[in-house]
Each structure stands twice: as C-alpha cells, then as structure tokens.
Design a protein around this motif. Structure first.
Motif, PDB file in Angstrom:
ATOM      1  N   LEU A   1      -6.958 -25.992 -57.008  1.00  8.04           N
ATOM      2  CA  LEU A   1      -5.842 -25.648 -56.127  1.00  8.04           C
ATOM      3  C   LEU A   1      -5.786 -26.930 -55.308  1.00  8.04           C
ATOM      4  CD1 LEU A   1      -5.234 -22.065 -55.482  1.00  8.04           C
ATOM      5  CD2 LEU A   1      -3.069 -23.603 -55.898  1.00  8.04           C
ATOM      6  N   LYS A   2      -7.029 -26.869 -54.681  1.00  8.54           N
ATOM      7  CA  LYS A   2      -7.235 -28.512 -53.505  1.00  8.54           C
ATOM      8  C   LYS A   2      -6.782 -29.484 -54.218  1.00  8.54           C
ATOM      9  CE  LYS A   2      -9.356 -26.035 -49.661  1.00  8.54           C
ATOM     10  NZ  LYS A   2     -11.067 -25.395 -49.849  1.00  8.54           N
ATOM     11  N   ARG A   3      -7.096 -29.861 -56.110  1.00  9.80           N
ATOM     12  CA  ARG A   3      -6.619 -31.008 -56.412  1.00  9.80           C
ATOM     13  C   ARG A   3      -5.568 -30.777 -57.228  1.00  9.80           C
ATOM     14  NH1 ARG A   3     -13.605 -31.470 -58.574  1.00  9.80           N
ATOM     15  NH2 ARG A   3     -13.841 -32.280 -56.390  1.00  9.80           N
ATOM     16  N   ASP A   4      -5.029 -29.775 -56.295  1.00 11.83           N
ATOM     17  CA  ASP A   4      -3.764 -30.180 -57.401  1.00 11.83           C
ATOM     18  C   ASP A   4      -3.779 -29.659 -58.474  1.00 11.83           C
ATOM     19  OD1 ASP A   4      -1.001 -30.701 -57.126  1.00 11.83           O
ATOM     20  OD2 ASP A   4      -1.056 -32.838 -56.462  1.00 11.83           O
ATOM     21  N   CYS A   5      -4.295 -29.079 -58.897  1.00 10.81           N
ATOM     22  CA  CYS A   5      -4.154 -28.203 -59.869  1.00 10.81           C
ATOM     23  C   CYS A   5      -3.615 -27.045 -60.193  1.00 10.81           C
ATOM     24  CB  CYS A   5      -6.082 -28.078 -60.797  1.00 10.81           C
ATOM     25  SG  CYS A   5      -5.930 -26.859 -62.656  1.00 10.81           S
ATOM     26  N   LEU A   6      -2.748 -26.895 -60.919  1.00 13.36           N
ATOM     27  CA  LEU A   6      -1.601 -24.279 -60.571  1.00 13.36           C
ATOM     28  C   LEU A   6      -1.682 -24.758 -62.093  1.00 13.36           C
ATOM     29  CD1 LEU A   6       1.493 -26.467 -60.271  1.00 13.36           C
ATOM     30  CD2 LEU A   6      -0.151 -28.189 -60.139  1.00 13.36           C
ATOM     31  N   GLN A   7      -0.469 -23.757 -62.206  1.00 13.60           N
ATOM     32  CA  GLN A   7      -0.043 -22.982 -63.583  1.00 13.60           C
ATOM     33  C   GLN A   7       1.516 -23.709 -63.402  1.00 13.60           C
ATOM     34  OE1 GLN A   7      -1.982 -19.256 -62.349  1.00 13.60           O
ATOM     35  NE2 GLN A   7      -2.894 -19.405 -64.974  1.00 13.60           N
ATOM     36  N   PHE A   8       2.046 -23.419 -64.654  1.00 16.41           N
ATOM     37  CA  PHE A   8       3.184 -24.152 -64.960  1.00 16.41           C
ATOM     38  C   PHE A   8       3.549 -22.297 -65.892  1.00 16.41           C
ATOM     39  CE2 PHE A   8       5.110 -28.489 -65.230  1.00 16.41           C
ATOM     40  CZ  PHE A   8       4.547 -28.587 -63.711  1.00 16.41           C
TER      41      PHE A   8
ATOM     42  N   ILE B   1      11.311 -22.027 -62.441  1.00 15.26           N
ATOM     43  CA  ILE B   1      10.949 -21.063 -60.990  1.00 15.26           C
ATOM     44  C   ILE B   1       8.736 -21.128 -61.005  1.00 15.26           C
ATOM     45  CG2 ILE B   1      10.411 -18.506 -61.195  1.00 15.26           C
ATOM     46  CD1 ILE B   1      13.032 -18.484 -62.137  1.00 15.26           C
ATOM     47  N   GLY B   2       8.894 -21.391 -62.534  1.00 16.97           N
ATOM     48  CA  GLY B   2       7.236 -21.835 -62.255  1.00 16.97           C
ATOM     49  C   GLY B   2       6.549 -22.888 -61.841  1.00 16.97           C
ATOM     50  N   CYS B   3       7.592 -23.687 -61.731  1.00 16.96           N
ATOM     51  CA  CYS B   3       6.815 -25.776 -61.106  1.00 16.96           C
ATOM     52  C   CYS B   3       6.439 -25.478 -59.310  1.00 16.96           C
ATOM     53  CB  CYS B   3       7.619 -26.616 -61.898  1.00 16.96           C
ATOM     54  SG  CYS B   3       8.075 -28.116 -61.335  1.00 16.96           S
ATOM     55  N   HIS B   4       5.356 -25.360 -59.559  1.00 16.01           N
ATOM     56  CA  HIS B   4       4.760 -25.518 -58.069  1.00 16.01           C
ATOM     57  C   HIS B   4       5.650 -24.855 -56.793  1.00 16.01           C
ATOM     58  CE1 HIS B   4       5.568 -29.374 -58.004  1.00 16.01           C
ATOM     59  NE2 HIS B   4       5.792 -29.963 -58.924  1.00 16.01           N
ATOM     60  N   THR B   5       6.429 -24.366 -57.560  1.00 13.38           N
ATOM     61  CA  THR B   5       8.027 -23.567 -56.124  1.00 13.38           C
ATOM     62  C   THR B   5       6.838 -22.565 -55.028  1.00 13.38           C
ATOM     63  OG1 THR B   5       8.259 -21.574 -57.441  1.00 13.38           O
ATOM     64  CG2 THR B   5       9.348 -23.678 -57.837  1.00 13.38           C
ATOM     65  N   GLY B   6       6.116 -22.088 -54.610  1.00 12.39           N
ATOM     66  CA  GLY B   6       5.472 -21.248 -54.299  1.00 12.39           C
ATOM     67  C   GLY B   6       6.105 -19.791 -54.082  1.00 12.39           C
ATOM     68  N   LEU B   7       7.436 -19.607 -55.210  1.00 15.86           N
ATOM     69  CA  LEU B   7       8.709 -18.435 -55.318  1.00 15.86           C
ATOM     70  C   LEU B   7       7.824 -17.542 -56.418  1.00 15.86           C
ATOM     71  CD1 LEU B   7      11.969 -20.493 -56.739  1.00 15.86           C
ATOM     72  CD2 LEU B   7      11.020 -18.703 -54.258  1.00 15.86           C
ATOM     73  N   TRP B   8       7.094 -17.961 -57.456  1.00 15.63           N
ATOM     74  CA  TRP B   8       6.235 -16.427 -58.401  1.00 15.63           C
ATOM     75  C   TRP B   8       5.177 -15.731 -57.781  1.00 15.63           C
ATOM     76  CZ3 TRP B   8       9.763 -14.912 -61.649  1.00 15.63           C
ATOM     77  CH2 TRP B   8       9.374 -13.927 -62.618  1.00 15.63           C
ATOM     78  N   ASP B   9       5.324 -14.928 -57.997  1.00 16.47           N
ATOM     79  CA  ASP B   9       4.074 -14.193 -58.031  1.00 16.47           C
ATOM     80  C   ASP B   9       3.302 -13.803 -59.650  1.00 16.47           C
ATOM     81  OD1 ASP B   9       1.603 -12.508 -57.694  1.00 16.47           O
ATOM     82  OD2 ASP B   9       2.244 -11.493 -55.805  1.00 16.47           O
TER      83      ASP B   9
ATOM     84  N   SER C   1       0.270 -22.459 -56.984  1.00 14.60           N
ATOM     85  CA  SER C   1       1.170 -23.716 -55.927  1.00 14.60           C
ATOM     86  C   SER C   1       0.064 -24.794 -55.335  1.00 14.60           C
ATOM     87  CB  SER C   1       2.095 -23.263 -55.869  1.00 14.60           C
ATOM     88  OG  SER C   1       3.161 -22.228 -56.359  1.00 14.60           O
ATOM     89  N   PRO C   2      -0.422 -25.185 -55.715  1.00  9.68           N
ATOM     90  CA  PRO C   2      -0.841 -25.939 -54.333  1.00  9.68           C
ATOM     91  C   PRO C   2      -0.199 -26.740 -53.599  1.00  9.68           C
ATOM     92  CG  PRO C   2      -1.438 -27.333 -56.695  1.00  9.68           C
ATOM     93  CD  PRO C   2      -0.044 -25.931 -56.920  1.00  9.68           C
ATOM     94  N   PRO C   3      -1.179 -26.294 -52.197  1.00  7.95           N
ATOM     95  CA  PRO C   3      -0.166 -26.712 -51.109  1.00  7.95           C
ATOM     96  C   PRO C   3       0.492 -28.045 -50.786  1.00  7.95           C
ATOM     97  CG  PRO C   3      -2.101 -26.735 -50.473  1.00  7.95           C
ATOM     98  CD  PRO C   3      -2.499 -25.971 -52.097  1.00  7.95           C
TER      99      PRO C   3
END
Length: 441
Positions: free
Chosen positions: A274-281, A179-187, A128-130
């Motif tokens: 991550l700094k360029r708003d790349c993440l995982q779903f 849950i996997g949508c850049h929520t900061g919830l899932w490890d 999850s990007p910040p």
C-alpha cells in the motif's frame, strides 16, 4: 449505399479527449480528439473543464449521427478515474469537477483516519493507498466538512464515466470499476460500501450499482441508441487482452499514469504494498484485481519540457531516438548524475534521488534523456514486481503512450528478464474495451 454499423466510444483522458468509431469487427474506422484547458475552481486550483467537454461531446456525437458513411448502433464511455461529478436534483453540476491533485487539508485528513480505525487499517480495508484527493470518495468528505454550502446542493454523486453516460441517457447508475478505483469507498472484505459512507450520509447520494455491461438508451433527441454505463479506463484497457489471451499475463497500461494490472493475482494487500501505491481494483463483475500505479506520464512530460528548454531542442526530439545499448551502458555507470523527480518518490522503492536537477553535468540531450529513462524504468520495474512476484506471469503487455517509446521498452526488458515484454496491438485499449462491453455481437 448502406451505412456501416459502428460502436461509438468517448475515451476521456486527463490530457486528451477522444472520440472513436469501431466497426462490427471492432476495428477502428474513425477517430478525433480535442485538448481542453483546465478551469480554475473556487480556490483557484485547476479543475476539469466540464462544460466545454460536455459541449464538445454532444456536438461531436450529433455530427456523427448525421454521417452518410456510418450508422451508430451503440455508444459507451471510458474515462479516467478518481473524479466525481456532483449534481443537484435536476442533474446540473453543483460543484466544480475537482482535480485529484488538489490539496486535501491535513487536519481534516487526520480526523478522517482517526474516525475510521487509523490510516493503514482503513487503507487495507478499502484497498486504497493513502492518496488524499486521489481517494475520490474522500472528496465527498472534504466537501461536506470544508464546503458545507456546496454539500447542501448535492443530491447525486456520479463517478466521471457514469456521469458521461447520464449526460446522454438521463439514467443514474454506478459501476464496480469506478467504485473499486482507490476511492476509499468500498470495503473489500464486507463486499459493500465502507461503514463511513453510511455514517456520513453519503450512500443516498450514490446511484445504484449495475453490471458493467448494462445497456441503457440515449435520450430521444440523441437517437434512442443502446448506450453503456461507462467504464474506468484502466479496467477497460484490460478487456481486449482477457478476451484474446488464454495464458496468464500482466498489462502495463500507460498514459498520465502507468497502471500495472495482474488479473491473476488474488493475494491480499500488505501495508508495504500500500505504501508503494499498490492496490486492488474491482473488475466489471465486482471481483478484486491487484494493480500498482506510477505517475510516469506526468513525470515524463515535466522532465522532457525541462530538457528541451535547457538543451534548446525542438519539441518531439525524444520520439526520434532509438535504443542504443552503448549509451545505456554508459549512463548505467553514472553514480553522481541522478535525476530529481518532480512527482515520483524513489525512496518508497529503496532508490536514491538527486536533491535538484543539474542538467549541466550531461554532455548532451540524449545522455540526459537516457539517464532519466534509466531511473524511471528502475521505478517502473519495481512497481511491476509488486503485482507479479507473488503471482508469476511470463508476459507483460504494454499499451498506451509508452509502448511506442523504444528506449523505455528496451530498458524495461533488460531489467525484467523473467518477462517477455510485448508492445501492445491495442494502442487504444481503453476505448476498445469500452466498445467490447457494448459490442454488436
């Protein structure tokens, strides 16, 4: 005369709230939509108009149940992410549905990251990007520490798609796509909620996770109809392509956000990405998928309104424009005439930006609009490469609002010659994907 069996889908975007009926061949046979004005929350910041939305959805569904032409056999929901609905023990919303653009207190955010191993370590662990409030799990942390009187009322916290399903079924569940949508919830390494969720006493508020194709039943007064649990719209938009395509591909799903999804990229996230708003779903099965995001829909809306105002042009002018290679070559040659973006940050991609917009340097509307799209597609091309460079594909589908923008599509094709760019055959891909999850097959 027998009624046509259909699957109903509510496709709830940030701007447009839509209702669709799909026949047994998953062909759209009916649609309607509404736009609703935001409602100020207790801090006077715009929030999702939840009560008017619920009223419209129930009314629309009841009317559809009475149709003499169609018989609803299934129901599902696709919905924008980064949104939580918090309810009391009776299932009644206990807080506003906070907008993901609402400011997050800097000191509280700093405290959160300090408690969780530092910003970038946390972001890598949760893919999850910040993004502050856009990390929707952190909204619960915000409420607990900034609005404890609200937090005390909360007994259940639903991701928005699952709340809409709860509204119709009374059943409380969670799903992987939200849950996997850049929520900061899932490890992502532990394949479970991150440790902070238990430390803050959040897990007990989150309903049990069930598979994305789970079927519940609508309440008796709403027909006892098989009903899906809802799905995050970007994940939903991917499903029609996965079903249809054999060879690898990427998808650019456009709307308020442009989400580039490469389901064939399984590489780990880097800090630079991550700094360029790349993440995982997470897919509907809970598998990681690499994506990149850009806030281009909102940026386009903002800039076009300013252009219309300055050049005194009627609404809809840009929609009548077709790609002109001569004009494109002309604006490509500009070096001083840059656009100042309202929401996007070209510097993240090593690109320049003007300090402020000066529309007077442009001879006419078309020239200014082309310059804007030229710079916008520079950003979009860079974002696409984040998910395609390490896992090459040779085709990119574009669906949603920008697939009909000839200038956007043609400029992107010129800048990404290694990809064959294909405007989508699924203009309502997120709704169609939700229908497929509960299809009559």
């Amino acid at each position: 005369m027998s009624k046509i069996p259909v699957t109903a889908v509510f496709d709830i975007g940030k701007t447009n709230k839509k209702f669709f009926l799909f026949d047994e061949n998953l062909t759209e046979v009916h649609s309607s939509y509404i736009r609703l004005d935001a409602i100020p929350d207790e801090d006077d910041f715009p929030s999702e108009p939840l009560a008017p939305l619920e009223e419209w959805m129930i009314k629309t569904f009841r009317q559809a149940l009475k149709s003499e032409e169609y018989q609803i056999k299934r129901l599902n929901f696709s919905c924008h992410g980064a949104s939580f609905v918090h309810t009391d023990e009776k299932g009644i919303p206990a807080t506003p549905l906070y907008d993901y653009l609402k400011p997050f207190p800097d000191e509280l955010l700093k405290k959160f990251y300090e408690e969780n191993g530092g910003k970038m370590n946390f972001c890598r662990a949760t893919s999850s990007p910040p993004l502050a409030m856009l990390n929707s799990g952190l909204q619960l942390y915000f409420i607990k520490h900034e609005k404890p009187e609200f937090f005390e009322r909360i007994k259940h916290s639903f991701h928005f798609p699952q709340y809409l399903s709860f509204l119709f079924t009374g059943e409380m569940v969670s799903d992987y796509t939200s849950i996997g949508c850049h929520t900061g919830l899932w490890d992502y390494e532990a394949n479970d909620y991150h440790a902070w969720v238990d430390r803050e006493g959040i897990r007990k508020l989150l309903p049990p996770i069930v598979p994305g194709n789970t079927l519940l039943k609508t309440k008796p007064e709403l027909g006892n109809i098989p009903c899906g649990i809802g799905v995050h719209d970007s994940s939903s938009a991917l499903l029609p392509y996965i079903k249809q395509e054999i060879e690898p591909f990427a998808l650019l799903s456009t709307g308020t956000w442009a989400i580039c999804i490469n389901p064939f990229n399984k590489t780990k996230l880097t800090k630079k990405e991550l700094k360029r708003d790349c993440l995982q779903f997470l897919s509907i099965k809970g598998e990681p998928i690499k994506i990149s995001r850009l806030f281009i829909g909102e940026e386009h809306k903002y800039q076009v309104e300013k252009l219309y105002e300055y050049f005194q042009m009627p609404l809809g002018t840009y929609k009548k424009l077709k790609f002109n290679s001569t004009l494109f070559e002309k604006v490509k040659g500009y070096t001083a005439k840059r656009i100042h973006f309202q929401y996007l940050k070209p510097k993240h991609y090593g690109l320049d930006q003007a300090k402020e917009n000066d529309w007077s340097v442009f001879a006419e509307f078309n020239e200014a609009y082309y310059t804007f799209i030229h710079e916008l597609t520079d950003l979009q091309a860079a974002a696409i490469k984040l998910v395609t460079d390490n896992a090459p594909v040779d085709r990119l589908f574009i669906d949603g609002g920008f697939n009909a923008n000839d200038i956007f599509v043609e400029m992107l094709q010129i800048k990404l010659p290694e990809l064959k760019i294909i405007p989508s055959d699924f203009p309502n891909g997120s709704a169609l994907g939700a229908a497929m999850l509960v299809s009559l097959e």
